[in-house]
Design a protein around this motif. Structure first.
Motif, PDB file in Angstrom:
ATOM      1  N   ALA A 326       6.067  11.099  -3.974  1.00  0.00           N
ATOM      2  CA  ALA A 326       5.398   9.654  -3.988  1.00  0.00           C
ATOM      3  C   ALA A 326       6.165   8.703  -4.032  1.00  0.00           C
ATOM      4  N   PRO A 327       6.205   7.602  -3.070  1.00  0.00           N
ATOM      5  CA  PRO A 327       6.961   6.413  -2.737  1.00  0.00           C
ATOM      6  C   PRO A 327       6.587   5.354  -3.965  1.00  0.00           C
ATOM      7  N   VAL A 328       7.405   4.445  -4.288  1.00  0.00           N
ATOM      8  CA  VAL A 328       7.212   3.725  -5.159  1.00  0.00           C
ATOM      9  C   VAL A 328       6.929   2.121  -4.552  1.00  0.00           C
ATOM     10  N   SER A 329       5.657   1.606  -4.755  1.00  0.00           N
ATOM     11  CA  SER A 329       5.309   0.180  -4.188  1.00  0.00           C
ATOM     12  C   SER A 329       6.007  -0.752  -4.839  1.00  0.00           C
ATOM     13  N   LYS A 330       6.698  -1.651  -3.953  1.00  0.00           N
ATOM     14  CA  LYS A 330       7.450  -2.923  -4.333  1.00  0.00           C
ATOM     15  C   LYS A 330       6.463  -4.134  -4.129  1.00  0.00           C
ATOM     16  N   THR A 331       5.321  -3.972  -3.716  1.00  0.00           N
ATOM     17  CA  THR A 331       4.564  -4.984  -3.562  1.00  0.00           C
ATOM     18  C   THR A 331       3.313  -5.286  -4.583  1.00  0.00           C
ATOM     19  N   VAL A 332       2.955  -6.439  -4.659  1.00  0.00           N
ATOM     20  CA  VAL A 332       1.695  -6.537  -5.715  1.00  0.00           C
ATOM     21  C   VAL A 332       0.519  -6.730  -4.795  1.00  0.00           C
ATOM     22  N   GLY A 333      -0.479  -6.295  -5.586  1.00  0.00           N
ATOM     23  CA  GLY A 333      -1.595  -5.911  -5.094  1.00  0.00           C
ATOM     24  C   GLY A 333      -2.393  -7.222  -5.272  1.00  0.00           C
ATOM     25  N   THR A 334      -2.902  -7.967  -4.128  1.00  0.00           N
ATOM     26  CA  THR A 334      -3.513  -9.324  -4.372  1.00  0.00           C
ATOM     27  C   THR A 334      -5.264  -9.361  -4.186  1.00  0.00           C
ATOM     28  N   ILE A 335      -5.733  -8.379  -3.989  1.00  0.00           N
ATOM     29  CA  ILE A 335      -7.333  -8.515  -3.667  1.00  0.00           C
ATOM     30  C   ILE A 335      -8.005  -8.108  -4.873  1.00  0.00           C
ATOM     31  N   ALA A 336      -9.231  -8.647  -4.964  1.00  0.00           N
ATOM     32  CA  ALA A 336     -10.010  -8.044  -6.018  1.00  0.00           C
ATOM     33  C   ALA A 336     -10.863  -7.078  -5.379  1.00  0.00           C
ATOM     34  N   GLY A 337     -11.516  -6.064  -6.178  1.00  0.00           N
ATOM     35  CA  GLY A 337     -12.424  -5.212  -5.740  1.00  0.00           C
ATOM     36  C   GLY A 337     -11.605  -4.084  -4.834  1.00  0.00           C
ATOM     37  N   ASP A 338     -12.144  -3.147  -4.233  1.00  0.00           N
ATOM     38  CA  ASP A 338     -11.759  -1.986  -3.657  1.00  0.00           C
ATOM     39  C   ASP A 338     -10.625  -2.409  -2.462  1.00  0.00           C
ATOM     40  N   SER A 339      -9.531  -1.472  -2.550  1.00  0.00           N
ATOM     41  CA  SER A 339      -8.604  -1.867  -1.301  1.00  0.00           C
ATOM     42  C   SER A 339      -8.764  -0.970  -0.339  1.00  0.00           C
ATOM     43  N   CYS A 340      -9.588  -0.027  -0.519  1.00  0.00           N
ATOM     44  CA  CYS A 340     -10.201   0.706   0.686  1.00  0.00           C
ATOM     45  C   CYS A 340     -11.679   1.245   0.606  1.00  0.00           C
ATOM     46  N   ALA A 341     -12.328   1.138   1.417  1.00  0.00           N
ATOM     47  CA  ALA A 341     -13.612   1.635   1.424  1.00  0.00           C
ATOM     48  C   ALA A 341     -14.149   2.092   2.854  1.00  0.00           C
ATOM     49  N   ILE A 342     -15.342   2.887   3.024  1.00  0.00           N
ATOM     50  CA  ILE A 342     -15.865   3.431   4.227  1.00  0.00           C
ATOM     51  C   ILE A 342     -17.191   2.694   4.263  1.00  0.00           C
ATOM     52  N   TRP A 343     -17.466   1.875   5.335  1.00  0.00           N
ATOM     53  CA  TRP A 343     -18.706   0.971   5.365  1.00  0.00           C
ATOM     54  C   TRP A 343     -19.445   1.561   6.410  1.00  0.00           C
ATOM     55  N   ASP A 344     -20.840   2.251   6.179  1.00  0.00           N
ATOM     56  CA  ASP A 344     -21.627   2.508   7.022  1.00  0.00           C
ATOM     57  C   ASP A 344     -22.631   1.515   7.583  1.00  0.00           C
ATOM     58  N   PHE A 345     -22.783   1.522   8.968  1.00  0.00           N
ATOM     59  CA  PHE A 345     -23.602   0.601   9.561  1.00  0.00           C
ATOM     60  C   PHE A 345     -24.637   1.457  10.389  1.00  0.00           C
ATOM     61  N   SER A 346     -25.860   0.584  10.584  1.00  0.00           N
ATOM     62  CA  SER A 346     -27.011   1.152  11.326  1.00  0.00           C
ATOM     63  C   SER A 346     -26.817   1.310  12.846  1.00  0.00           C
ATOM     64  N   THR A 347     -26.074   0.015  13.359  1.00  0.00           N
ATOM     65  CA  THR A 347     -25.733  -0.047  14.625  1.00  0.00           C
ATOM     66  C   THR A 347     -24.586  -0.718  14.906  1.00  0.00           C
ATOM     67  N   PRO A 348     -23.904  -0.452  16.248  1.00  0.00           N
ATOM     68  CA  PRO A 348     -22.526  -1.224  16.614  1.00  0.00           C
ATOM     69  C   PRO A 348     -22.917  -2.682  16.344  1.00  0.00           C
TER      70      PRO A 348
END
Ligand code: ATP
Length: 634
Positions: A326-348
């Protein structure tokens, strides 16, 4: 950042432009022996090479007139590394750092020494570069070749050769025999016929890059003078993205440098190996360690991605290498909410609108630019661009397909071409305000083309005056960006006449071969015209040329080595990953490369219309194991 021109004692040397390097990285930077560095994404492998170049040049550990050769696989990786060294080193030092792709290195050698090859293997001096595909090989084997002599075999033997095996095993699989194949097998006979047809059937030879690699290896094997010249020139060799090395490239390095004093540093990440289809070796690091007695040195930090993204990355990494640390992150997280998600859409179409709105909003609230984002796709970027481009344009963000072509040149490659860079730098200097940075770029590039050394003051002053006079004339002649192809072409021709076509070819031999320079210059003119549409001013036209205000769309392969605040991967579905089950490891490595380009956020999108998600269920399982949620967006 301050750059040193005087020599520093090795003990006093400090990393340039970063606060610190991790202990192992510093050891490699200062090492005097061959090293292999296998480390994960964002570990600072490319940065390590830039720092090592600074160390070697600034401390005199690589003393003049010796040079450092850095070989990368992609054109922009080579330019990126050269730029990092230029930022960290005085130009007197950076001038002894040669950064190029493997293909450019091999091609440069064949252009310089190719006519010294024995007649059997000698290409015509004006050979053309070919990019044969499976269909071409199939045609050759099944239509053109015919039956072998009875002493070799029968027609059925030739029919039994598979297209895949033909190139990688028979044509370029092994070093070329100096005198040809004495008692050829049917496969060797077919390979020999292909070689001889390519070398001699037309007025000019036609060669692929793998063939050039094999010819250069032969050339240097049998020509000790050329080989010794390289050994003496390069005291140090760097190889970036070493996991993608092909057997051809490896054999070439071995022929030149094995058993010499040249110190080699190879860096890479096996988990990012996505070039096996392009003949990458299975495990080049193990071969390198054994042949060159290289000491393997791991790195443990991740300087790119936030702790949350590094945590998810590690789940993916373990799927590729159960022993991954496991690597050690040397960067600070800057966003609120999820860092990763899968977004489902009905059409392109809905997907495109929502993504454009999301990027526009993020740019505003987070103070990000369009180049902080990337839209990644697995393949067929053109198809995705057709839907995404109008939606982003409507949101006021131009979208640019980096894999698109201009004339006959791929856009991403065009922008890294020296001819394109020079034309753009001169245009900036001539046509835009506050172009100070371009002044230095132009002066340095012209000095290099004319062989004027940085300390030749009188010649430098003369050059500066000439440049000054030329840009005044150019700006008076073209107060506005071109409105027709003819004008665009005449601007490009004029600048080339000023630079000196012959000088450009002398410094960049690739331009002297075939019609490559013409193709590049034509593409520069076409792209300049396209960028000048709508009667905009020069500054906006040049920004459009460089895509400064456009969000990039590219395939995973094109994104290697790059990094963005937010990665939006469009199309996590069976349609895009249709070949997943054929090579699950390579496909998962591609997925890993895509994910690890992000500093702060990764969004995957899914739309049922493009395919289901059963074949790539493993990828979804990995994300789920890492706690990534699916969200129904619209
Ligand atoms: N010692 C360091 N201190 C601070 N930042 C660093 C350091 N080393 C690298 N970085 C930064 O971290 C990022 C990743 O570095 P780099 O591109 O060299 O990684 P890499 O190992 O080559 O990545 P990849 O294999 O994913 O392409 C870059 O933005 C780089 O400037």
């Amino acid at each position: 950042m301050a750059v040193l021109s005087r020599r520093v004692r090795p003990d006093d040397w400090k990393p340039v432009g970063v606060d610190a390097l991790e202990a192992n990285a510093l050891k490699v930077v200062r090492s005097a022996d061959n090293r292999s560095v296998i480390a994960g994404p964002g570990a600072g492998k490319t940065e390590l090479l830039a720092q090592r170049a600074a160390y070697l040049l600034q401390t005199g550990t690589a003393p003049p007139p010796g040079r450092i050769l850095a070989i990368s696989f992609k054109r922009d990786a080579a330019t990126n590394l050269a730029a990092r060294v230029r930022q960290r080193c005085h130009r007197i030092h950076a001038g002894r750092f040669d950064s190029m792709t493997f293909d450019a290195f091999a091609k440069g050698l064949i252009d310089r020494f190719g006519q010294a090859l024995p007649e059997l293997w000698r290409p015509t001096p004006d050979y053309e570069i070919m990019f044969p595909n499976d269909r071409d090989y199939r045609d050759f084997l099944q239509q053109q070749l015919g039956a072998p002599p009875t002493s070799v075999g029968i027609y059925a033997d030739i029919q039994a050769i598979t297209v895949k095996a033909f190139e990688r095993r028979h044509l370029v699989g092994l070093p070329l025999p100096l005198e040809g194949w004495p008692n050829p097998t049917p496969c060797q006979w077919a390979a020999d016929r292909y070689w001889q047809t390519s070398l001699r059937s037309g007025k000019t030879s036609g060669l692929s890059f793998p063939m050039i690699g094999r010819l250069v290896e032969l050339l240097l094997r049998v020509n000790p003078m050329a080989r010794d010249a390289l050994r003496l020139t390069y005291s140090h060799l760097f190889m970036d993205e070493f996991q993608d090395t092909t057997q051809i490239q490896y054999d070439l390095v071995r022929t030149i440098f094995l058993g010499t004093d040249t110190v080699i540093t190879a860096v890479g990440d096996n988990k990012q190996q996505i070039m096996r289809w392009a003949m990458a070796m299975d495990d080049p690091f193990t071969a390198f360690d054994a042949d060159f007695a290289a000491k393997r040195t791991p790195l443990y930090n991740n300087y790119r991605s936030s702790p949350e993204l590094v945590r998810i990355q590690h789940v993916l990494a373990q799927a590729l290498d159960a022993r991954a640390v496991a690597p050690v992150s040397k960067t600070v997280g800057t966003i609120a909410g999820d860092s990763c998600a899968i977004w489902d859409f009905s059409t392109p179409e809905v997907e495109a609108d929502r993504l454009a709105a999301f990027v526009a909003a993020e740019m505003k609230t987070q103070k990000l630019g369009p180049r902080d984002f990337v839209l990644l796709v697995r393949q067929k970027a053109v198809d995705y661009a057709a839907v995404l481009e109008p939606a982003f344009a409507a949101a006021g963000i131009p979208l640019r397909n980096e894999a698109g072509t201009v004339g006959t040149v791929m856009l991403q490659e065009l922008l890294a071409e020296e001819a394109s860079e020079l034309v753009v730098a001169i245009l900036h200097l001539a046509m835009t305000k506050r172009a100070g940075r371009y002044w230095t770029d132009c002066q340095e590039a012209l000095a290099a083309l004319r062989g004027v050394a940085p300390d030749e003051e009188a010649a430098q002053t003369k050059l500066a005056r000439e440049l000054d006079a030329y840009v005044i004339k150019l700006s008076a002649a073209h107060p506005n960006p071109p409105k027709t192809k003819a004008i665009a072409q005449s601007i490009v021709d004029d600048i080339l006449a000023f630079i000196g076509r012959e000088r450009l070819i002398a410094v960049h031999p690739a331009y002297g071969q075939g019609s490559w320079l013409e193709k590049v210059l034509d593409a520069v003119a076409v792209h300049l015209l396209v960028s000048s549409a709508d009667g905009i001013d020069w500054s906006s036209a040049l920004d459009a040329y460089e895509g400064i205000h456009a969000i990039p769309l590219m395939t995973i392969h094109k994104s290697k080595g790059l990094e963005y605040h937010s990665v939006i991967f469009v199309g996590l579905d069976d349609g895009a990953w249709w070949s997943f089950s054929n090579d699950q490891v390579e496909a998962t490595a591609g997925f890993f490369v895509a994910f690890t380009r992000a500093k702060q956020r990764v969004v995957f999108t899914y739309c049922a219309r493009r395919g289901s998600r059963t074949k790539i269920a493993t990828l979804y399982e990995l994300l789920s194991k890492a706690g990534v949620q699916s969200v129904r967006v619209a």
